[in-house]
Design a protein around this motif. Structure first.
Motif, PDB file in Angstrom:
ATOM      1  N   GLN A  48      29.514  32.237  25.844  1.00 13.70           N
ATOM      2  CA  GLN A  48      29.806  31.114  26.739  1.00 13.70           C
ATOM      3  C   GLN A  48      28.589  30.224  26.968  1.00 13.70           C
ATOM      4  N   LEU A 357      35.558  45.414  28.006  1.00 17.16           N
ATOM      5  CA  LEU A 357      34.518  45.793  28.968  1.00 17.16           C
ATOM      6  C   LEU A 357      33.792  44.576  29.530  1.00 17.16           C
ATOM      7  N   GLY A 359      34.652  41.078  29.085  1.00 15.46           N
ATOM      8  CA  GLY A 359      35.337  39.796  28.933  1.00 15.46           C
ATOM      9  C   GLY A 359      34.810  38.737  29.889  1.00 15.46           C
TER      10      GLY A 359
ATOM     11  N   LYS B 256      14.945  51.293  30.812  1.00 18.26           N
ATOM     12  CA  LYS B 256      15.418  50.107  30.109  1.00 18.26           C
ATOM     13  C   LYS B 256      15.107  50.220  28.619  1.00 18.26           C
ATOM     14  N   ASP B 265      24.294  50.511  27.723  1.00 18.23           N
ATOM     15  CA  ASP B 265      24.240  49.569  28.824  1.00 18.23           C
ATOM     16  C   ASP B 265      23.882  50.344  30.101  1.00 18.23           C
ATOM     17  N   PRO B 266      22.740  50.022  30.711  1.00 14.85           N
ATOM     18  CA  PRO B 266      22.287  50.793  31.883  1.00 14.85           C
ATOM     19  C   PRO B 266      23.304  50.823  33.027  1.00 14.85           C
ATOM     20  N   VAL B 315      32.281  41.076  38.723  1.00 15.11           N
ATOM     21  CA  VAL B 315      31.769  40.017  37.858  1.00 15.11           C
ATOM     22  C   VAL B 315      30.248  39.985  37.964  1.00 15.11           C
ATOM     23  N   THR B 318      24.757  36.990  34.653  1.00 13.36           N
ATOM     24  CA  THR B 318      23.692  37.555  33.817  1.00 13.36           C
ATOM     25  C   THR B 318      22.394  36.784  34.007  1.00 13.36           C
ATOM     26  N   VAL B 319      21.315  37.417  33.566  1.00 16.65           N
ATOM     27  CA  VAL B 319      19.996  36.803  33.683  1.00 16.65           C
ATOM     28  C   VAL B 319      19.977  35.440  32.994  1.00 16.65           C
ATOM     29  N   LEU B 320      20.754  35.325  31.916  1.00 19.18           N
ATOM     30  CA  LEU B 320      20.754  34.076  31.155  1.00 19.18           C
ATOM     31  C   LEU B 320      21.638  33.007  31.784  1.00 19.18           C
ATOM     32  N   GLY B 321      22.371  33.380  32.846  1.00 15.48           N
ATOM     33  CA  GLY B 321      23.194  32.377  33.504  1.00 15.48           C
ATOM     34  C   GLY B 321      24.655  32.417  33.100  1.00 15.48           C
ATOM     35  N   ALA B 322      25.060  33.430  32.339  1.00 14.56           N
ATOM     36  CA  ALA B 322      26.474  33.563  31.999  1.00 14.56           C
ATOM     37  C   ALA B 322      27.166  34.399  33.075  1.00 14.56           C
ATOM     38  N   GLN B 323      28.488  34.320  33.083  1.00 15.35           N
ATOM     39  CA  GLN B 323      29.273  35.164  33.988  1.00 15.35           C
ATOM     40  C   GLN B 323      30.173  36.027  33.137  1.00 15.35           C
ATOM     41  N   ARG B 324      30.149  37.311  33.408  1.00 15.59           N
ATOM     42  CA  ARG B 324      31.068  38.148  32.654  1.00 15.59           C
ATOM     43  C   ARG B 324      31.569  39.294  33.523  1.00 15.59           C
ATOM     44  N   ILE B 325      32.629  39.909  33.012  1.00 19.48           N
ATOM     45  CA  ILE B 325      33.203  41.044  33.715  1.00 19.48           C
ATOM     46  C   ILE B 325      32.347  42.278  33.469  1.00 19.48           C
ATOM     47  N   GLY B 327      33.493  45.851  33.228  1.00 17.81           N
ATOM     48  CA  GLY B 327      34.691  46.692  33.236  1.00 17.81           C
ATOM     49  C   GLY B 327      34.336  48.125  33.577  1.00 17.81           C
TER      50      GLY B 327
END
Ligand code: SF4
Lengths: 362, 338
Positions: A48, A357, A359, B256, B265-266, B315, B318-325, B327
């Motif tokens: 994204q 996981l 999305g 890390k 994934d931690p 949600v 992320t550090v990079l500025g994205a948003q993700r789920i 799960g």
């Protein structure tokens, strides 16, 4: 351990993203070959953040996912042979066979054990001289040397009760299969970092040389992947196509010669059946006749099981990069990590499990 | 040379050998009035107010001893922490040992020693116990189950379903250290010098926090499945959404690095002494200060908040500025094979 932060540096990542956006003036699509990359890309939310011109497609680089249904069914059936301890990496345990999984076989009395290394399986053979220990060899050039080493170790110990069921595969033939199939239009390839650590970045030279397509071998941190995309966009924008290595801390042009030597000592090239591709010539690793004693396919009469891919599952197309997991009607409905229909939802390298996981939130 | 004493099937018959094993390994290490009577069940005096919290947890760990802890210690702390997560003051525990034939008695002594230290550190009494022996090959050395009872003061109302939009999510210390210690040790990777498990009793730090933040809505230890899975469970139970900021989630460099090496994934790596507290906004600052004031909370920080959007989901920004789920994890966390 400081090295991690350097390759996760958000300021550097931002800068790379800005430059990518500037350079990407025409639409381009890149395939990340490796399932580890698919997971990392989803985990960092990279899709994204890229400009809409730059599309990333996931590829066939998930060893469990590309195993044919027939191979998986046979592997599971091996666990029913009396007196056998079937050993495997954890990924295989929950992969749906045509009728059941290894986990279910284990619950109904088969002796199935997860090992962290094939050498642990050899150790089990040493400790259980009255049993036959079979290891399910799954993986590309990354895991194959370790499995080859386990056969050499069994030979050195003079074991008579250790064998490997090889489903090992070479990666370049799958990439060729995708390009020859012509179903997706690719502008370049994100080369698999761990595979290239073994076979070398030079092994991907056929991409620029025969297909005029750039390939950049990538590491697995956010900055690694962005550096790779940056280089790919740069090459496409400037009409260049070469092999670049953006994972120099691990990959050499010629690869890991010691590992290759062990791998080639034990395995020879054969045809192999891939999920999503069918039989690809010269894409499999068969155990050489010299080591037939350690080849489960020779040691046991292979159970013949009627195989059928899970109805409705589109793993094959996911692996060829032509559908994204959410386009599968079963995704996140009938098929979830708790109740997977196909291997792409089970394996940690599978694209469906990554999409499930990680999305996007919108 | 002196021959190593080992557990044999005879130790499991319930006869004199069993008695000897219990006396030589366990009884004196845990001596207290309720246990010393050696009745079929311990009698304890309960308080008149509040609720009884009652929990049990089984422990299967390979290796039995790891950097920063061992199976005995996590068996005690696991149950103590389960009780503490209800706001309870843990008081009594009972332990059941399933021992594999052939285990060295000395190993069992080490484990019992460590459990005795753990009970006194956590301020609980072991008041009942049991041992059984299974044939060689039918157990991983020893399995330990610990049940525990504690008392919850009447004014507390802590429940997985209590998170409210606007609440603040706090964590007491860096994640992933325990799981990566176990995993790297099992894989034979040389991280021992820098990685240590975070095993710890959490009743003390929780009590300190509840003193100043009595309206705390949820407490949960982020053990199996890691922070990501546990927050998902809470989001579903409370029917709320959660927003996390990746940059604020604490993790030590060594953990890390080990995660990067194994492709894990931690957020899904198991912890032992890590918990989250979901507190109303007006108590968030004092709660955080209380956490920071405790030795097991020096890395305490605010990692996110509860929202009325995307109910049942977590949600991550992320550090990079994205948003993700984020799960929930299904099954085990596995090192990559590709
Ligand atoms: S979502 Fe499930 S059924 Fe659909 S392609 Fe993926 S694994 Fe197959």
């Amino acid at each position: 351990m400081r090295f991690v932060d350097e390759f996760q540096n958000p300021i550097l990542a931002r800068k790379l993203l800005d430059e990518i956006a500037e350079m990407a003036t025409v639409p381009m699509s890149f395939m990340e070959f490796c399932g580890g990359h698919t997971h990392a890309i989803m985990q960092f939310g990279i899709r994204q953040l890229l400009p809409s011109q730059v599309k990333l497609l996931s590829g066939p680089g998930c060893p469990v996912c590309v195993s044919s249904q027939a191979d998986i069914d046979q592997a599971i059936a091996l666990s029913n042979i009396p007196n056998v301890i079937l050993t495997s990496f954890g990924d295989m345990i929950r992969v749906p066979g045509t009728t059941y999984t290894l986990q279910e076989a284990s619950a109904s009395g088969s002796d199935v054990r997860v090992v962290y290394s094939p050498l642990d399986a050899v150790q089990l053979a040493v400790e259980n001289p009255g049993k036959e220990v079979i290891f399910l060899g799954v993986g590309f050039e990354t895991t194959a040397p370790g499995v080859a080493a386990s056969i050499l170790e069994a030979a050195r110990l003079g074991l008579n009760n250790y064998s490997v069921f090889s489903m090992h595969k070479y990666t370049p033939p799958a990439m060729k299969g995708i390009l020859n199939g012509g179903e997706v239009r690719l502008s370049g390839v994100i080369g698999p970092g761990h595979v290239a650590t073994i076979i070398g970045s030079d092994a991907w030279r056929f991409l620029p040389e025969r297909h005029g397509m750039p390939v950049v071998v990538s590491g697995f941190e956010s900055v690694d992947i962005l550096l790779t995309v940056h280089e790919l966009v740069h090459q496409v924008a400037n009409g260049i196509a070469t092999v670049e290595n953006a994972y120099t801390r691990s990959v050499l042009p010629e690869g890991n010669l010691a590992a290759l030597k062990i791998m080639n000592e034990v395995f020879e090239v054969s045809d192999a059946d891939w999920r999503g591709f069918g039989v690809l010539p010269l894409s499999g690793m068969a155990i050489r006749a010299k080591y037939a004693h350690y080849d489960a396919k020779v040691r046991f009469s292979m159970p013949q099981v009627p195989s059928r891919e899970p109805p409705g599952c589109r793993c094959g197309e996911v692996l060829r990069g032509i559908v994204e997991p959410p386009e599968c009607p079963l995704f996140a409905k009938a098929c979830t990590p708790d109740h997977p229909k196909g291997p792409c939802m089970v394996s940690d390298e599978g694209a469906c499990s990554a999409y499930y996981l990680y999305g996007q939130s919108n | 040379m002196y021959k190593k004493q080992r557990v044999t099937m005879a130790h499991g018959t319930g006869g004199r050998m069993t008695q000897q094993l219990i006396e030589s390994v366990f009884a004196h290490r845990f001596s207290n009035p309720a246990l010393d009577r050696m009745n079929d069940a311990a009698l304890v005096q309960v308080e008149k107010e509040g609720h009884l919290a009652f929990s049990i947890d089984g422990h299967v760990v390979n290796p039995l001893f790891f950097h920063g802890g061992d199976i005995g210690q996590i068996a005690v702390y696991g149950t103590v922490n389960d009780l503490a997560m209800m706001g309870a003051r843990p008081l009594w525990i009972a332990a059941s040992f399933i021992i594999e034939e052939g285990l060295e008695i000395q190993t069992l002594r080490r484990i019992a020693d460590s459990m005795a230290t753990a009970t006194s550190t956590a301020g609980v009494q072991l008041v009942a116990g049991d041992t059984k022996v299974v044939e060689r090959g039918k157990g991983d050395g020893v399995y330990i189950s610990v049940a525990g009872v504690g008392v919850v003061p009447p004014h507390l109302n802590i429940d997985a379903a209590n998170a409210q939009p606007g609440d603040v999510i706090l964590i007491n210390r860096p994640i992933a250290s325990h799981g990566m210690t176990i995993m790297t040790q099992r894989e034979g990777l040389e991280f021992e010098s820098v990685l240590a498990s975070d095993t710890a009793p959490l009743n003390g730090i929780v009590a300190d926090m509840l003193q100043v933040a009595p309206h705390t809505h949820v407490l949960r230890d982020a053990s199996r499945g890691g922070l990501g899975t546990v927050l998902n469970e809470l989001a579903v139970a409370s029917d709320v959404g959660m927003i996390l900021s990746e940059a604020s989630i604490p993790i030590e460099e060594a953990a890390k690095g080990a995660c990067a090496l194994l492709g894990l994934d931690p957020l899904y790596v198991a912890n032992e002494g890590v918990f989250i507290a979901i507190v109303p906004p007006d108590e968030a600052d004092v709660a955080l200060e209380a956490l920071k004031g405790h030795p097991f909370g020096t890395g305490a920080t605010r990692i996110g908040m509860v929202t009325n959007q995307h109910s049942g989901r977590v949600v991550l920004h992320t550090v990079l500025g994205a948003q993700r789920i984020v799960g929930p994890l299904s099954g085990d966390l596995l090192p990559r094979i590709c």
